[in-house]
Design a protein around this motif. Structure first.
Motif, PDB file in Angstrom:
ATOM      1  N   THR A 152       1.281 -11.667  -2.783  1.00  0.00           N
ATOM      2  CA  THR A 152       0.748 -13.028  -2.843  1.00  0.00           C
ATOM      3  C   THR A 152      -0.664 -13.116  -2.276  1.00  0.00           C
ATOM      4  O   THR A 152      -1.284 -14.173  -2.287  1.00  0.00           O
ATOM      5  N   GLY A 153      -1.198 -11.988  -1.769  1.00  0.00           N
ATOM      6  CA  GLY A 153      -2.580 -11.942  -1.303  1.00  0.00           C
ATOM      7  C   GLY A 153      -3.501 -11.414  -2.395  1.00  0.00           C
ATOM      8  O   GLY A 153      -3.046 -10.989  -3.465  1.00  0.00           O
ATOM      9  N   PHE A 154      -4.789 -11.424  -2.122  1.00  0.00           N
ATOM     10  CA  PHE A 154      -5.765 -10.997  -3.125  1.00  0.00           C
ATOM     11  C   PHE A 154      -5.628  -9.510  -3.459  1.00  0.00           C
ATOM     12  O   PHE A 154      -5.672  -9.122  -4.624  1.00  0.00           O
ATOM     13  N   GLN A 155      -5.457  -8.681  -2.431  1.00  0.00           N
ATOM     14  CA  GLN A 155      -5.406  -7.240  -2.666  1.00  0.00           C
ATOM     15  C   GLN A 155      -4.094  -6.830  -3.335  1.00  0.00           C
ATOM     16  O   GLN A 155      -4.090  -6.193  -4.398  1.00  0.00           O
ATOM     17  N   GLY A 156      -2.985  -7.208  -2.724  1.00  0.00           N
ATOM     18  CA  GLY A 156      -1.689  -6.878  -3.313  1.00  0.00           C
ATOM     19  C   GLY A 156      -1.481  -7.537  -4.653  1.00  0.00           C
ATOM     20  O   GLY A 156      -0.830  -6.973  -5.553  1.00  0.00           O
ATOM     21  N   GLY A 157      -2.048  -8.742  -4.826  1.00  0.00           N
ATOM     22  CA  GLY A 157      -1.919  -9.447  -6.099  1.00  0.00           C
ATOM     23  C   GLY A 157      -2.618  -8.703  -7.225  1.00  0.00           C
ATOM     24  O   GLY A 157      -2.118  -8.627  -8.349  1.00  0.00           O
ATOM     25  N   ALA A 158      -3.789  -8.131  -6.933  1.00  0.00           N
ATOM     26  CA  ALA A 158      -4.505  -7.357  -7.952  1.00  0.00           C
ATOM     27  C   ALA A 158      -3.692  -6.144  -8.373  1.00  0.00           C
ATOM     28  O   ALA A 158      -3.622  -5.797  -9.561  1.00  0.00           O
ATOM     29  N   VAL A 159      -3.048  -5.500  -7.405  1.00  0.00           N
ATOM     30  CA  VAL A 159      -2.216  -4.335  -7.717  1.00  0.00           C
ATOM     31  C   VAL A 159      -0.987  -4.755  -8.512  1.00  0.00           C
ATOM     32  O   VAL A 159      -0.627  -4.124  -9.510  1.00  0.00           O
ATOM     33  N   ALA A 160      -0.336  -5.836  -8.096  1.00  0.00           N
ATOM     34  CA  ALA A 160       0.860  -6.309  -8.805  1.00  0.00           C
ATOM     35  C   ALA A 160       0.543  -6.661 -10.249  1.00  0.00           C
ATOM     36  O   ALA A 160       1.307  -6.350 -11.166  1.00  0.00           O
ATOM     37  N   ARG A 161      -0.598  -7.324 -10.473  1.00  0.00           N
ATOM     38  CA  ARG A 161      -0.975  -7.702 -11.845  1.00  0.00           C
ATOM     39  C   ARG A 161      -1.215  -6.468 -12.715  1.00  0.00           C
ATOM     40  O   ARG A 161      -0.787  -6.424 -13.878  1.00  0.00           O
ATOM     41  N   LEU A 162      -1.903  -5.473 -12.172  1.00  0.00           N
ATOM     42  CA  LEU A 162      -2.153  -4.266 -12.958  1.00  0.00           C
ATOM     43  C   LEU A 162      -0.847  -3.548 -13.279  1.00  0.00           C
ATOM     44  O   LEU A 162      -0.641  -3.089 -14.410  1.00  0.00           O
ATOM     45  N   LEU A 163       0.039  -3.450 -12.299  1.00  0.00           N
ATOM     46  CA  LEU A 163       1.323  -2.793 -12.543  1.00  0.00           C
ATOM     47  C   LEU A 163       2.102  -3.512 -13.637  1.00  0.00           C
ATOM     48  O   LEU A 163       2.666  -2.878 -14.535  1.00  0.00           O
ATOM     49  N   ALA A 164       2.141  -4.850 -13.557  1.00  0.00           N
ATOM     50  CA  ALA A 164       2.865  -5.619 -14.579  1.00  0.00           C
ATOM     51  C   ALA A 164       2.203  -5.462 -15.950  1.00  0.00           C
ATOM     52  O   ALA A 164       2.897  -5.332 -16.969  1.00  0.00           O
ATOM     53  N   ASP A 165       0.867  -5.449 -15.980  1.00  0.00           N
ATOM     54  CA  ASP A 165       0.150  -5.263 -17.245  1.00  0.00           C
ATOM     55  C   ASP A 165       0.479  -3.918 -17.879  1.00  0.00           C
ATOM     56  O   ASP A 165       0.474  -3.788 -19.112  1.00  0.00           O
ATOM     57  N   ARG A 166       0.758  -2.914 -17.018  1.00  0.00           N
ATOM     58  CA  ARG A 166       1.088  -1.567 -17.518  1.00  0.00           C
ATOM     59  C   ARG A 166       2.596  -1.398 -17.711  1.00  0.00           C
ATOM     60  O   ARG A 166       3.089  -0.294 -17.844  1.00  0.00           O
ATOM     61  N   HIS A 167       3.318  -2.518 -17.679  1.00  0.00           N
ATOM     62  CA  HIS A 167       4.754  -2.552 -17.991  1.00  0.00           C
ATOM     63  C   HIS A 167       5.637  -1.910 -16.920  1.00  0.00           C
ATOM     64  O   HIS A 167       6.729  -1.426 -17.208  1.00  0.00           O
TER      65      HIS A 167
END
Length: 313
Positions: free
Chosen positions: A15-30
């Motif tokens: 839910t933070g900026f750093q972890g959120g960027a990682v979570a979004r990329l992981l989800a984008d890569r399925h």
């Protein structure tokens, strides 16, 4: 391991900026993402594809639930700088990861960490978290970022940059810094989670190259197409401003990094690592000016006066 094989990733700090960027990329890569949060549902950031669990890092059972059914983990500690709390959080994470059979855990330390001990809580609590997670026996990779470009796209930097061409930041102008974007962090995290043979290693990740304040301003000038000058901001002034946003305790923790850098004790702490991390993690960081050119800086422009709104003929 291969990034082609879907992972089930426990992301601490999504839910933070750093972890959120990682979570979004992981989800984008399925990849499947699970995260723990104390925020109510209405106050959670949009993270398509992520599964939220209500809970707290201070409660071992909550952390165990986060790790249930996961294969990997990415951890960014919250902005907490009390050694006892951070040690407890790291211990709960390590125990839960070990019980879940975590294949690999990547720790983002939020900052570079000096070689020797300091009196700076922002460094020492992250050093402590590293030690606790290593001692847990979980396969660990540590990534240590320098300073984030995204810090500059903010209410306290954007207006002066857009209106006056002034790039103010609490680092000495001479400090060589390998500025990194949150997107760059996410790409480094993905590589650290998936590339073979990295267990036990620590990487000082960063951007394309280390820049002084003047070189950073020149890169911004190229990205914006206008003149930009760098201005050293007093860390005490920075801390007071941050305190109004985050509270005095958290602000003091974050600002401790900048007070340390202003002391000149370790002028190369935020510099590049001679390409080691980019080579081993197979990263290709984009130049700073490319990041600058992609940001919607106009959102920080001051409202024009009515007279200025009249079309010129």
């Amino acid at each position: 391991m291969s990034s082609e094989i879907p992972m089930r990733v426990a992301v601490v700090g999504a839910t933070g900026f750093q972890g959120g960027a990682v979570a979004r990329l992981l989800a984008d890569r399925h990849h499947r993402v699970r995260t723990l949060t104390r925020r109510p549902e209405a106050d959670r950031p949009p993270l398509p594809g992520a599964f939220f669990l209500g809970g707290d890092l201070g409660r071992p059972d909550d952390v165990r639930r986060l790790f249930e059914g996961t294969t990997h983990a990415f951890v960014t500690m919250p902005l907490v700088y009390e050694a006892e709390r951070v040690e407890a959080y790291a211990r709960h994470i390590g125990e839960a990861a070990r019980e879940a059979g975590t294949v690999r855990l990547v720790l983002n330390t939020n900052t570079r960490i000096p070689l020797g001990p300091t009196d700076v809580a922002a460094f020492e609590t992250r050093r402590l978290a590293e030690r606790v997670l290593r001692e847990s026996g979980v396969p660990l990779v540590v990534i240590r970022p320098p300073v984030y470009l995204d810090n500059l796209f903010s209410p306290w930097n954007g207006p002066s940059l857009v209106d006056e061409g002034v790039l103010a930041y609490p680092l000495p102008e001479s400090t060589r810094t390998a500025w990194l974007s949150h997107r760059g962090l996410a790409l480094a995290a993905l590589s650290a989670l998936t590339r073979e043979g990295l267990e036990g290693r620590t990487f000082d990740i960063g951007g394309e190259r280390a820049l002084t304040g003047g070189q950073l301003a020149a890169a911004f000038a190229r990205g914006l197409g206008r003149s930009v000058r760098y201005e050293e901001l007093d860390p005490a002034v920075f801390e007071r401003g941050l305190g109004r946003l985050l509270g005095p305790e958290t602000a003091a923790g974050v600002a401790g990094i900048y007070h340390y850098m202003a002391s000149g004790a370790d002028p190369l702490l935020m510099a590049d690592d001679d390409g080691v991390s980019t080579e081993v993690l197979a990263l290709e960081p984009a130049p700073v000016e490319e990041w600058v050119a992609r940001q919607p800086w106009q959102v920080w422009a001051s409202e024009p006066d009515e007279a200025d709104e009249t079309p010129h003929r």
